[in-house]
Write an enzyme that holds these catalytic residues in place. Structure first.
Site, PDB file in Angstrom:
ATOM      1  CE  LYS A  21       2.813 -13.428   1.900  1.00  0.00           C
ATOM      2  NZ  LYS A  21       1.434 -13.652   2.395  1.00  0.00           N
TER       3      LYS A  21
ATOM      4  CE1 TYR B  87       1.029  -9.184   5.610  1.00  0.00           C
ATOM      5  CE2 TYR B  87       2.745 -10.392   6.752  1.00  0.00           C
ATOM      6  CZ  TYR B  87       2.071 -10.077   5.594  1.00  0.00           C
ATOM      7  OH  TYR B  87       2.435 -10.672   4.401  1.00  0.00           O
TER       8      TYR B  87
ATOM      9  CG  PHE C 231      -6.013 -14.226   8.529  1.00  0.00           C
ATOM     10  CD1 PHE C 231      -4.882 -13.456   8.309  1.00  0.00           C
ATOM     11  CD2 PHE C 231      -7.243 -13.730   8.125  1.00  0.00           C
ATOM     12  CE1 PHE C 231      -4.959 -12.210   7.701  1.00  0.00           C
ATOM     13  CE2 PHE C 231      -7.329 -12.474   7.508  1.00  0.00           C
ATOM     14  CZ  PHE C 231      -6.171 -11.717   7.300  1.00  0.00           C
TER      15      PHE C 231
ATOM     16  NE  ARG D 171      -3.644  -5.783  -4.853  1.00  0.00           N
ATOM     17  CZ  ARG D 171      -3.511  -6.455  -3.708  1.00  0.00           C
ATOM     18  NH1 ARG D 171      -2.374  -6.412  -3.045  1.00  0.00           N
ATOM     19  NH2 ARG D 171      -4.518  -7.142  -3.225  1.00  0.00           N
TER      20      ARG D 171
ATOM     21  CB  THR E  12      -5.309 -13.322  -1.115  1.00  0.00           C
ATOM     22  OG1 THR E  12      -5.280 -11.919  -1.399  1.00  0.00           O
ATOM     23  CG2 THR E  12      -4.640 -13.591   0.217  1.00  0.00           C
TER      24      THR E  12
ATOM     25  NE  ARG F 220      -0.522 -14.153  -3.357  1.00  0.00           N
ATOM     26  CZ  ARG F 220      -0.986 -12.966  -3.027  1.00  0.00           C
ATOM     27  NH1 ARG F 220      -1.973 -12.419  -3.715  1.00  0.00           N
ATOM     28  NH2 ARG F 220      -0.471 -12.323  -2.005  1.00  0.00           N
TER      29      ARG F 220
ATOM     30  CG  ASN G 134      -0.247 -15.836  -0.019  1.00  0.00           C
ATOM     31  OD1 ASN G 134       0.795 -15.571   0.579  1.00  0.00           O
ATOM     32  ND2 ASN G 134      -1.257 -14.997  -0.079  1.00  0.00           N
TER      33      ASN G 134
ATOM     34  CG  HIS H 139       2.755  -8.550   1.198  1.00  0.00           C
ATOM     35  ND1 HIS H 139       1.476  -8.440   1.683  1.00  0.00           N
ATOM     36  CD2 HIS H 139       3.259  -7.298   1.164  1.00  0.00           C
ATOM     37  CE1 HIS H 139       1.228  -7.155   1.942  1.00  0.00           C
ATOM     38  NE2 HIS H 139       2.295  -6.441   1.642  1.00  0.00           N
TER      39      HIS H 139
ATOM     40  CD  GLU I 171       2.561  -3.200   2.670  1.00  0.00           C
ATOM     41  OE1 GLU I 171       1.611  -3.702   3.291  1.00  0.00           O
ATOM     42  OE2 GLU I 171       2.899  -3.578   1.522  1.00  0.00           O
TER      43      GLU I 171
END
Ligand code: CMP
Length: 141
Positions: free
Chosen positions: A11, A51, A59, A87, A93, A104, A114, A117, A128
């Site tokens: 990100k 998204y 949010f 993950r 998250t 993270r 964060n 993704h 995705e």
């Protein structure tokens, strides 16, 4: 375990921190292969489309604002159990809840900023990966 391809996004906060190389090195050290990658500054329309499942969440606007605040580095990761492995590497998250040693825990500042993704299921991964790398998605289906 099955060989899988999953989508990962570094990100804007991670890119601003000049941490692309450090984060990619973690994927590689964990046995995930980077099979496609590009740096892109998402438009608002693209971020909203990517998204779209979160469209109704409170949010959503803040998350989209953040995702268009600077370039992101997008990659497809391939390997055994790649979806869960990615993950695990990312951590929770919310960085306050992310286990020590996860990406993270080390690089994220807040629930929006964060750092990364990652696709959360086989179905999401297919959608995705196809969103950013349509040709790869065809070859690796
Ligand atoms: P990501 O895995 O990219 O998917 C949606 C993003 O929304 C998530 O990471 C967070 O950065 C952001 N977000 C902000 N608030 C929340 C929340 N309360 N729950 C889940 N995701 C949130």
């Amino acid at each position: 375990m099955a060989m899988e391809t999953t989508l990962s996004i570094l990100k804007p906060d991670a890119v601003r921190k000049n941490a692309i190389g450090q984060i990619l090195a973690r994927f590689e050290a964990a046995g995930l292969q980077i099979v496609a990658a590009r740096l892109v500054h998402l438009s608002r329309r693209e971020a909203e489309a990517f998204y779209a499942v979160h469209r109704e969440r409170p949010f959503f606007k803040d998350m989209v604002d953040f995702m268009v605040s600077g370039p992101v580095f997008v990659q497809a990761l391939y390997g055994e159990g790649a979806i869960a492995r990615n993950r695990d590497l990312m951590g929770a998250t919310d960085p306050k809840k992310a286990a020590p040693g996860t990406i993270r825990a080390e690089f994220a500042d807040s629930i929006d900023a964060n750092a990364v993704h990652g696709s959360d299921s086989a179905e999401t991964a297919r959608t995705e990966v196809a969103f950013f790398f349509p040709t790869l998605a065809i070859h690796r289906r």
